[in-house]
Scaffold this motif. Structure first.
Motif, PDB file in Angstrom:
ATOM      1  N   PHE A 168      -6.367  15.008  -5.831  1.00 20.43           N
ATOM      2  CA  PHE A 168      -5.010  14.478  -5.873  1.00 20.43           C
ATOM      3  C   PHE A 168      -4.360  14.533  -4.498  1.00 20.43           C
ATOM      4  CE2 PHE A 168      -0.422  15.002  -6.390  1.00 20.43           C
ATOM      5  CZ  PHE A 168      -0.133  13.792  -6.995  1.00 20.43           C
ATOM      6  N   PHE A 169      -4.361  15.709  -3.871  1.00 15.28           N
ATOM      7  CA  PHE A 169      -3.696  15.827  -2.570  1.00 15.28           C
ATOM      8  C   PHE A 169      -4.472  15.105  -1.467  1.00 15.28           C
ATOM      9  CE2 PHE A 169      -1.436  19.320  -4.700  1.00 15.28           C
ATOM     10  CZ  PHE A 169      -0.140  18.914  -4.413  1.00 15.28           C
ATOM     11  N   GLY A 170      -5.781  15.009  -1.613  1.00 12.03           N
ATOM     12  CA  GLY A 170      -6.550  14.171  -0.694  1.00 12.03           C
ATOM     13  C   GLY A 170      -6.151  12.719  -0.821  1.00 12.03           C
ATOM     14  N   GLY A 171      -5.911  12.275  -2.046  1.00  7.25           N
ATOM     15  CA  GLY A 171      -5.442  10.911  -2.267  1.00  7.25           C
ATOM     16  C   GLY A 171      -4.067  10.682  -1.682  1.00  7.25           C
ATOM     17  N   VAL A 172      -3.169  11.660  -1.819  1.00  8.11           N
ATOM     18  CA  VAL A 172      -1.839  11.550  -1.210  1.00  8.11           C
ATOM     19  C   VAL A 172      -1.991  11.422   0.306  1.00  8.11           C
ATOM     20  CG1 VAL A 172       0.324  12.777  -0.765  1.00  8.11           C
ATOM     21  CG2 VAL A 172      -0.638  12.767  -3.065  1.00  8.11           C
ATOM     22  N   PHE A 173      -2.868  12.236   0.892  1.00  8.60           N
ATOM     23  CA  PHE A 173      -3.098  12.176   2.334  1.00  8.60           C
ATOM     24  C   PHE A 173      -3.645  10.808   2.748  1.00  8.60           C
ATOM     25  CE2 PHE A 173      -6.016  12.721   5.949  1.00  8.60           C
ATOM     26  CZ  PHE A 173      -5.095  13.112   6.919  1.00  8.60           C
ATOM     27  N   LEU A 174      -4.604  10.273   1.979  1.00  9.94           N
ATOM     28  CA  LEU A 174      -5.163   8.961   2.305  1.00  9.94           C
ATOM     29  C   LEU A 174      -4.101   7.867   2.225  1.00  9.94           C
ATOM     30  CD1 LEU A 174      -8.648   9.129   0.544  1.00  9.94           C
ATOM     31  CD2 LEU A 174      -8.187   9.102   3.000  1.00  9.94           C
ATOM     32  N   VAL A 175      -3.203   7.966   1.262  1.00  9.83           N
ATOM     33  CA  VAL A 175      -2.107   6.984   1.175  1.00  9.83           C
ATOM     34  C   VAL A 175      -1.209   7.104   2.404  1.00  9.83           C
ATOM     35  CG1 VAL A 175       0.008   6.398  -0.081  1.00  9.83           C
ATOM     36  CG2 VAL A 175      -2.130   6.714  -1.325  1.00  9.83           C
ATOM     37  N   MET A 176      -0.937   8.338   2.806  1.00 10.69           N
ATOM     38  CA  MET A 176      -0.047   8.552   3.956  1.00 10.69           C
ATOM     39  C   MET A 176      -0.646   8.015   5.261  1.00 10.69           C
ATOM     40  SD  MET A 176       2.692  10.022   2.848  1.00 10.69           S
ATOM     41  CE  MET A 176       3.252  10.854   1.391  1.00 10.69           C
ATOM     42  N   ILE A 177      -1.977   8.043   5.385  1.00 10.55           N
ATOM     43  CA  ILE A 177      -2.598   7.511   6.609  1.00 10.55           C
ATOM     44  C   ILE A 177      -2.985   6.041   6.448  1.00 10.55           C
ATOM     45  CG2 ILE A 177      -3.381   9.765   7.419  1.00 10.55           C
ATOM     46  CD1 ILE A 177      -6.244   8.890   6.569  1.00 10.55           C
ATOM     47  N   ARG A 178      -2.410   5.393   5.424  1.00  8.51           N
ATOM     48  CA  ARG A 178      -2.520   3.958   5.201  1.00  8.51           C
ATOM     49  C   ARG A 178      -3.916   3.521   4.758  1.00  8.51           C
ATOM     50  NH1 ARG A 178       2.131   1.843   6.393  1.00  8.51           N
ATOM     51  NH2 ARG A 178       1.609  -0.297   6.878  1.00  8.51           N
ATOM     52  N   TRP A 179      -4.538   4.315   3.890  1.00  7.64           N
ATOM     53  CA  TRP A 179      -5.744   3.924   3.180  1.00  7.64           C
ATOM     54  C   TRP A 179      -5.404   3.941   1.696  1.00  7.64           C
ATOM     55  CZ3 TRP A 179     -11.210   5.425   4.957  1.00  7.64           C
ATOM     56  CH2 TRP A 179     -11.367   5.136   6.297  1.00  7.64           C
ATOM     57  N   PRO A 180      -4.566   3.017   1.248  1.00  9.32           N
ATOM     58  CA  PRO A 180      -3.989   3.127  -0.096  1.00  9.32           C
ATOM     59  C   PRO A 180      -4.978   2.960  -1.248  1.00  9.32           C
ATOM     60  CG  PRO A 180      -3.355   1.053   0.919  1.00  9.32           C
ATOM     61  CD  PRO A 180      -4.056   1.853   1.968  1.00  9.32           C
ATOM     62  N   VAL A 181      -5.971   2.089  -1.108  1.00 13.65           N
ATOM     63  CA  VAL A 181      -6.891   1.861  -2.231  1.00 13.65           C
ATOM     64  C   VAL A 181      -7.703   3.119  -2.509  1.00 13.65           C
ATOM     65  CG1 VAL A 181      -8.834   0.489  -3.049  1.00 13.65           C
ATOM     66  CG2 VAL A 181      -6.977  -0.621  -1.805  1.00 13.65           C
ATOM     67  N   PHE A 182      -8.295   3.687  -1.469  1.00  9.55           N
ATOM     68  CA  PHE A 182      -9.081   4.911  -1.648  1.00  9.55           C
ATOM     69  C   PHE A 182      -8.190   6.079  -2.050  1.00  9.55           C
ATOM     70  CE2 PHE A 182     -11.695   2.462   1.412  1.00  9.55           C
ATOM     71  CZ  PHE A 182     -12.798   2.274   0.589  1.00  9.55           C
ATOM     72  N   GLY A 183      -6.968   6.120  -1.512  1.00  9.23           N
ATOM     73  CA  GLY A 183      -6.030   7.177  -1.868  1.00  9.23           C
ATOM     74  C   GLY A 183      -5.650   7.141  -3.332  1.00  9.23           C
ATOM     75  N   MET A 184      -5.385   5.943  -3.845  1.00 10.72           N
ATOM     76  CA  MET A 184      -5.016   5.835  -5.261  1.00 10.72           C
ATOM     77  C   MET A 184      -6.209   6.148  -6.165  1.00 10.72           C
ATOM     78  SD  MET A 184      -1.870   5.528  -5.416  1.00 10.72           S
ATOM     79  CE  MET A 184      -1.763   5.371  -7.178  1.00 10.72           C
ATOM     80  N   MET A 185      -7.399   5.752  -5.750  1.00 12.17           N
ATOM     81  CA  MET A 185      -8.585   6.102  -6.551  1.00 12.17           C
ATOM     82  C   MET A 185      -8.731   7.618  -6.629  1.00 12.17           C
ATOM     83  SD  MET A 185     -11.202   3.022  -5.362  1.00 12.17           S
ATOM     84  CE  MET A 185     -12.513   4.140  -5.077  1.00 12.17           C
ATOM     85  N   ALA A 186      -8.548   8.307  -5.506  1.00 15.20           N
ATOM     86  CA  ALA A 186      -8.649   9.769  -5.503  1.00 15.20           C
ATOM     87  C   ALA A 186      -7.537  10.394  -6.335  1.00 15.20           C
ATOM     88  CB  ALA A 186      -8.604  10.292  -4.067  1.00 15.20           C
ATOM     89  N   GLN A 187      -6.330   9.852  -6.238  1.00 18.73           N
ATOM     90  CA  GLN A 187      -5.210  10.401  -7.009  1.00 18.73           C
ATOM     91  C   GLN A 187      -5.430  10.221  -8.509  1.00 18.73           C
ATOM     92  OE1 GLN A 187      -1.218   9.338  -5.858  1.00 18.73           O
ATOM     93  NE2 GLN A 187      -1.804   9.308  -3.705  1.00 18.73           N
ATOM     94  N   VAL A 188      -5.898   9.055  -8.917  1.00 19.19           N
ATOM     95  CA  VAL A 188      -6.139   8.825 -10.344  1.00 19.19           C
ATOM     96  C   VAL A 188      -7.205   9.791 -10.857  1.00 19.19           C
ATOM     97  CG1 VAL A 188      -7.081   7.164 -12.000  1.00 19.19           C
ATOM     98  CG2 VAL A 188      -5.322   6.453 -10.384  1.00 19.19           C
ATOM     99  N   TYR A 189      -8.286   9.962 -10.073  1.00 23.22           N
ATOM    100  CA  TYR A 189      -9.312  10.927 -10.469  1.00 23.22           C
ATOM    101  C   TYR A 189      -8.719  12.330 -10.577  1.00 23.22           C
ATOM    102  CZ  TYR A 189     -13.306  14.027 -10.283  1.00 23.22           C
ATOM    103  OH  TYR A 189     -14.194  15.028 -10.550  1.00 23.22           O
ATOM    104  N   GLY A 190      -7.916  12.721  -9.590  1.00 19.14           N
ATOM    105  CA  GLY A 190      -7.300  14.044  -9.604  1.00 19.14           C
ATOM    106  C   GLY A 190      -6.367  14.242 -10.782  1.00 19.14           C
ATOM    107  N   LEU A 191      -5.565  13.216 -11.096  1.00 16.68           N
ATOM    108  CA  LEU A 191      -4.645  13.338 -12.232  1.00 16.68           C
ATOM    109  C   LEU A 191      -5.398  13.419 -13.553  1.00 16.68           C
ATOM    110  CD1 LEU A 191      -1.728  10.963 -11.212  1.00 16.68           C
ATOM    111  CD2 LEU A 191      -1.679  13.443 -11.408  1.00 16.68           C
TER     112      LEU A 191
END
Length: 147
Positions: A75-98
């Motif tokens: 989840f927090f890795g996905g938040v970090f990826l979104v913050m560094i402008r990698w939104p697709v991979f970030g959201m995939m990680a966040q969904v998995y984490g949630l």
């Protein structure tokens, strides 16, 4: 004024509103082709809203349990990826984490939705019941809310 046990604190009300706004921004960010600015705002609102809704100590306790480390890192890795402008991979990680963090709660929520007037019939379908049963991961006696 009501009794202290039935009153909802202002922090909880504000936190619930921020949680809702965070979910709206996350939804719109995905709808607008993974707009990283909207997703980042949604992530921040979601985390602040969660903290205000359940309290700082319960939030820290929830996100520091060793048995949930895989979901927490995702989840927090996905938040970090979104913050560094990698939104697709970030959201995939966040969904998995949630799903990893809140998966045990899905069968409980689905069970309570069976009693609702309009969508209850949908949640009573055997295919839907079977889908939500895959999240339980154990006996029904061990199921409880994740927070």
């Amino acid at each position: 004024h009501g009794s202290p046990t039935t009153m909802i604190s202002d922090n909880t009300k504000i936190g619930t509103a921020l949680l809702f706004l965070g979910c709206v921004f996350l939804f719109l960010g995905c709808l607008f082709f993974f707009d990283s600015a909207m997703l980042a705002i949604g992530d921040i609102l979601f985390l602040v809203g969660l903290t205000l809704t359940i309290g700082v100590s319960r939030t820290v306790r929830f996100f520091s349990r060793p048995d949930r480390i895989r979901g927490i890192v995702a989840f927090f890795g996905g938040v970090f990826l979104v913050m560094i402008r990698w939104p697709v991979f970030g959201m995939m990680a966040q969904v998995y984490g949630l799903i990893y963090l809140f998966g045990q709660f899905f069968p409980i929520a689905a069970e309570s939705m069976k009693d609702t007037p309009v969508i209850g019939d949908f949640f009573r379908l055997p295919q839907v019941e079977q889908f939500f049963a895959t999240f339980s991961g154990g006996g029904s006696s061990s199921r409880r809310a994740p927070v």
